[in-house]
Design an enzyme around this catalytic site. Structure first.
Site, PDB file in Angstrom:
ATOM      1  N   ARG A  52       0.839  -1.217   0.000  1.00  0.00           N
ATOM      2  CA  ARG A  52       0.000   0.000   0.000  1.00  0.00           C
ATOM      3  C   ARG A  52       0.867   1.258   0.000  1.00  0.00           C
ATOM      4  NH1 ARG A  52      -1.497   1.560   4.728  1.00  0.00           N
ATOM      5  NH2 ARG A  52      -2.134  -0.516   5.444  1.00  0.00           N
ATOM      6  N   TYR A 104     -19.084  16.233 -13.552  1.00  0.00           N
ATOM      7  CA  TYR A 104     -19.327  14.792 -13.517  1.00  0.00           C
ATOM      8  C   TYR A 104     -20.293  14.457 -12.366  1.00  0.00           C
ATOM      9  CZ  TYR A 104     -18.576   9.811 -13.059  1.00  0.00           C
ATOM     10  OH  TYR A 104     -18.782   8.461 -12.965  1.00  0.00           O
ATOM     11  N   ASP A 176     -10.201  18.931 -13.046  1.00  0.00           N
ATOM     12  CA  ASP A 176     -10.457  17.567 -13.507  1.00  0.00           C
ATOM     13  C   ASP A 176     -10.194  17.584 -15.018  1.00  0.00           C
ATOM     14  OD1 ASP A 176     -11.551  15.188 -14.488  1.00  0.00           O
ATOM     15  OD2 ASP A 176     -13.086  15.098 -12.918  1.00  0.00           O
ATOM     16  N   LYS A 201     -11.022   6.489 -18.483  1.00  0.00           N
ATOM     17  CA  LYS A 201     -11.463   7.098 -19.728  1.00  0.00           C
ATOM     18  C   LYS A 201     -10.314   7.107 -20.758  1.00  0.00           C
ATOM     19  CE  LYS A 201     -15.021   7.589 -17.089  1.00  0.00           C
ATOM     20  NZ  LYS A 201     -15.357   8.802 -16.373  1.00  0.00           N
TER      21      LYS A 201
HETATM   22  C1  LIG Z   1     -15.661   9.110 -15.009  1.00  0.00           C
HETATM   23  C2  LIG Z   1     -15.279  10.398 -14.424  1.00  0.00           C
HETATM   24  C3  LIG Z   1     -14.910  10.517 -13.079  1.00  0.00           C
HETATM   25  C4  LIG Z   1     -14.957   9.335 -12.130  1.00  0.00           C
HETATM   26  O1  LIG Z   1     -14.003   8.373 -12.456  1.00  0.00           O
HETATM   27  P1  LIG Z   1     -14.185   6.779 -12.220  1.00  0.00           P
HETATM   28  O2  LIG Z   1     -12.926   6.217 -12.790  1.00  0.00           O
HETATM   29  O3  LIG Z   1     -15.418   6.358 -12.929  1.00  0.00           O
HETATM   30  O4  LIG Z   1     -14.299   6.587 -10.755  1.00  0.00           O
HETATM   31  C5  LIG Z   1     -14.505  11.754 -12.626  1.00  0.00           C
HETATM   32  N1  LIG Z   1     -14.473  12.834 -13.439  1.00  0.00           N
HETATM   33  C6  LIG Z   1     -14.829  12.750 -14.732  1.00  0.00           C
HETATM   34  C7  LIG Z   1     -14.774  13.963 -15.591  1.00  0.00           C
HETATM   35  C8  LIG Z   1     -15.236  11.545 -15.268  1.00  0.00           C
HETATM   36  O5  LIG Z   1     -15.602  11.476 -16.553  1.00  0.00           O
END
Ligand SMILES: *Cc1c(COP(=O)(O)O)cnc(C)c1O
Length: 384
Positions: A52, A104, A176, A201
């Protein structure tokens, strides 16, 4: 990593992992699953004690992530939400955050339904106009989180101007960067303090991996976030760390094709009679068209469009064959989403409608398929 700084980012990505195993000369990054390590002597450590706290495979990934975003420290998590949760734990009860309202849905949910219980308060504003952010700042405000382009309406916020505002008020500035990736947009170089990614993504890019990322611009914040990661434990496994490094090698290639396809599709959709509005920052009509070119090297591959009725939206989702009706984004496979019931389903209806996330709004994550095939699929799905 830094010694390779003179090479282009695409080269650094492709070369990632090479030289990590001097003994064999392996080209692919070794996966090291060991949960614990032998100590050479009492009070001595190889630098690795427990999985960890530190793992060589994850470390290789984390160094690559920091290099990509131009930050001091990269951290890899089990999901984007794990990364965001860890980041929110850096705040305290009574603190206030200002966030993009075009956000999101999961970020909205964790703040509204979980962190609210610990008295972390939030305001959602349209961050495409900085006056709205300024007006929302209170004595308790400690941070600002934006998504630019926004989700799902692709509004563009001015990263440099918001960074200045954050500096004046000593606020932590979080971006983000999931929709853009550092190949198109590098917020840390424009004054952001920390960048977040859902690596599920574009970074993973094949809809076969769940991971999240934080990259801190300065060392101290990097150490604070590492402390939280190690203390609460939402780390990415060595196996998935390897898969993410492997996936990042082709990020530049994938993204180039995806951006090209998205531009063509956005322009094509605009000409179709069943379409009322296309939201894509690469169209001159988009209000953020100029601004995005000042802060990014491309328009991305996400677009949304509003069709002439909710029934039409349903028809399209039922008819598409090549494009999949599914949530998520960023993969080589094109996906079509109905944000009102999927990604943004947790936002109260009145709030959703005020934002423009109605039942006739569709969001397309453009993949790497041949453009003619994508257009043909959309055409047959749209037809009366
Ligand atoms: C999908 C997404 C998240 C969350 O991520 P996960 O990998 O699904 O937990 C956060 N911010 C944005 C812009 C996203 O598209």
């Amino acid at each position: 990593m830094k010694s390779k700084g003179q090479l282009h980012i695409q080269t650094r990505l492709v070369q990632a992992g090479i030289g990590r195993d001097e003994k064999t000369g392996a080209i692919s990054l070794p996966i090291q699953p060991s949960a614990t390590y032998r100590h050479p002597g009492v009070g001595e450590s190889t630098g690795y004690d427990y999985i960890r706290s530190g793992n060589p495979t994850r470390e290789a990934l984390e160094e690559l992530l920091a290099d990509m975003e131009g930050g001091e420290r990269g951290l890899a998590f089990a999901s984007g939400m794990a990364a965001l949760t860890c980041l929110f734990l850096n705040f305290s009860s009574g603190d206030h955050l200002v966030l993009s309202e075009d956000l999101y849905g999961g970020t909205y949910r964790v703040l509204d339904q979980i962190f609210s219980r610990f008295k972390l308060t939030v305001s959602y504003v349209d961050t495409t106009n900085i006056d709205n952010i300024r007006a929302a700042i209170t004595e308790q405000t400690k941070g600002i989180l934006i998504e630019t382009p926004g989700n799902p309406l692709l509004g563009i916020a001015d990263i440099r101007a918001i960074a200045n505002l954050c500096q004046q008020h000593q606020l932590l500035f979080i971006v983000d960067n999931t929709f853009m990736t550092p190949l198109l947009q590098r917020p840390l170089e424009m004054g952001a303090d920390v960048v977040v990614h859902s690596a599920t993504k574009y970074f993973g890019g094949h809809n076969d991996l769940c991971a999240g990322v934080l990259v801190a611009r300065d060392k101290q914040l990097g150490e604070d976030l590492y402390f939280l990661q190690n203390s609460t434990g939402p780390i990415l496994s060595p196996q998935d760390s390897w898969l993410l490094v492997r996936s990042l090698k082709t990020l530049a290639l994938r993204l180039e094709r995806q951006c090209q396809n998205a531009q063509i599709i956005a322009e094509w959709l605009q000409k179709q009679p069943q379409i009322e509005v296309v939201y894509f920052p690469g169209l001159p009509e988009h209000p953020g068209y100029q601004l995005i070119q000042q802060q990014a090297d491309g328009f991305g591959a996400m677009l949304s469009f509003r069709v002439n009725s909710a029934a039409r939206a349903r028809q399209i989702l039922e008819r598409i064959k090549l494009i999949s009706f599914a949530e998520s984004l960023g993969g080589v496979e094109s996906l079509l989403t109905l944000p009102a019931i999927q990604t943004h389903g947790d936002i109260p209806e009145a709030e959703r409608l005020r934002l423009g996330i109605c039942d006739a709004l569709l969001r397309l994550s453009v993949g790497c398929e041949d453009i003619d095939d994508l257009l043909a699929d959309l055409q047959q799905a749209l037809a009366d």
